[in-house]
Design a protein around this motif. Structure first.
Motif, short mmCIF file in Angstrom:
data_model
loop_
_atom_site.label_atom_id
_atom_site.label_comp_id
_atom_site.label_asym_id
_atom_site.label_seq_id
_atom_site.Cartn_x
_atom_site.Cartn_y
_atom_site.Cartn_z
N ARG A 31 10.87 -2.03 -12.84
CA ARG A 31 9.84 -2.10 -11.80
C ARG A 31 8.59 -1.33 -12.21
NH1 ARG A 31 11.43 -1.06 -5.91
NH2 ARG A 31 9.93 -2.69 -5.47
N LEU B 55 4.85 -2.88 -12.90
CA LEU B 55 3.75 -2.35 -12.12
C LEU B 55 2.64 -1.80 -13.02
CD1 LEU B 55 2.56 -1.60 -9.36
CD2 LEU B 55 3.86 0.54 -9.51
N LEU C 211 -0.01 1.43 -4.97
CA LEU C 211 0.99 0.93 -5.91
C LEU C 211 2.03 0.08 -5.20
CD1 LEU C 211 1.69 4.07 -8.16
CD2 LEU C 211 0.10 2.17 -8.57
N ASP C 212 2.45 0.50 -4.03
CA ASP C 212 3.46 -0.27 -3.29
C ASP C 212 2.97 -1.67 -2.96
OD1 ASP C 212 5.30 1.78 -3.35
OD2 ASP C 212 4.78 2.56 -1.35
N TRP D 195 0.84 -3.47 -4.80
CA TRP D 195 0.87 -4.23 -6.05
C TRP D 195 2.30 -4.51 -6.50
CZ3 TRP D 195 -2.69 -7.11 -8.01
CH2 TRP D 195 -4.02 -6.83 -7.75
N LEU D 196 3.22 -3.63 -6.14
CA LEU D 196 4.61 -3.81 -6.55
C LEU D 196 5.20 -5.09 -5.99
CD1 LEU D 196 6.80 -2.54 -8.24
CD2 LEU D 196 7.50 -1.19 -6.25
N ALA E 22 4.12 -7.60 -8.52
CA ALA E 22 4.76 -7.36 -9.82
C ALA E 22 6.25 -7.69 -9.78
CB ALA E 22 4.54 -5.92 -10.25
N ASP E 23 6.88 -7.51 -8.65
CA ASP E 23 8.32 -7.81 -8.54
C ASP E 23 8.64 -9.28 -8.76
OD1 ASP E 23 9.45 -5.31 -8.23
OD2 ASP E 23 9.37 -5.35 -6.03
#
Length: 124
Positions: A12, A16, A96-97, A99-100, A103-104
């Motif tokens: 992860r 990210l 970041l959360d 964008w995660l 990205a996930d």
């Protein structure tokens, strides 16, 4: 921590960091250009004609000059530095959360054995 948990967290984090520190950089300018047509599928039928009239096979043509490469690497290093420096900042973590979630959806990373062997070789 269990190895499976370490691998999940590393995957992860890698996705990210790739998304926010590498993807949204000057590399997007390179990606935004016109993609040449290839009928062979390997671009062996594509050539670049330079200002002197030289026909350069696509696979032999440099797609970045030294200044562009230097600028891109500086931007990536600055973003990685900022990422690590601000990783504990609550506002940055909220960013970041968000964008995660994107990205996930990327493919899961694979262990790069060749890279690991190169960087773990003893220095002479």
């Amino acid at each position: 921590m269990k190895p499976a948990d370490e691998e999940r967290i590393a995957a992860r984090l890698a996705k990210l960091m790739a998304m926010i520190c590498v993807r949204n950089t000057g590399i997007e300018e390179l990606h935004a250009g016109t993609v040449p047509v290839t009928h062979t599928g390997d671009y062996s039928d594509v050539f670049v004609t330079d200002a002197d009239g030289r026909q350069i096979p696509w696979s032999d043509a440099s797609h970045l000059d030294d200044d562009q490469m230097r600028s891109l690497m500086r931007q990536i290093v600055d973003r990685l530095y900022t990422f690590h420096l601000k990783a504990d900042d609550p506002g940055f973590r909220d960013h970041l959360d968000r964008w995660l979630a994107v990205a996930d959806r990327w493919d899961e990373p694979q262990f790069d054995k060749a890279f690991f062997e190169i960087v773990s070789r003893p220095q002479r």
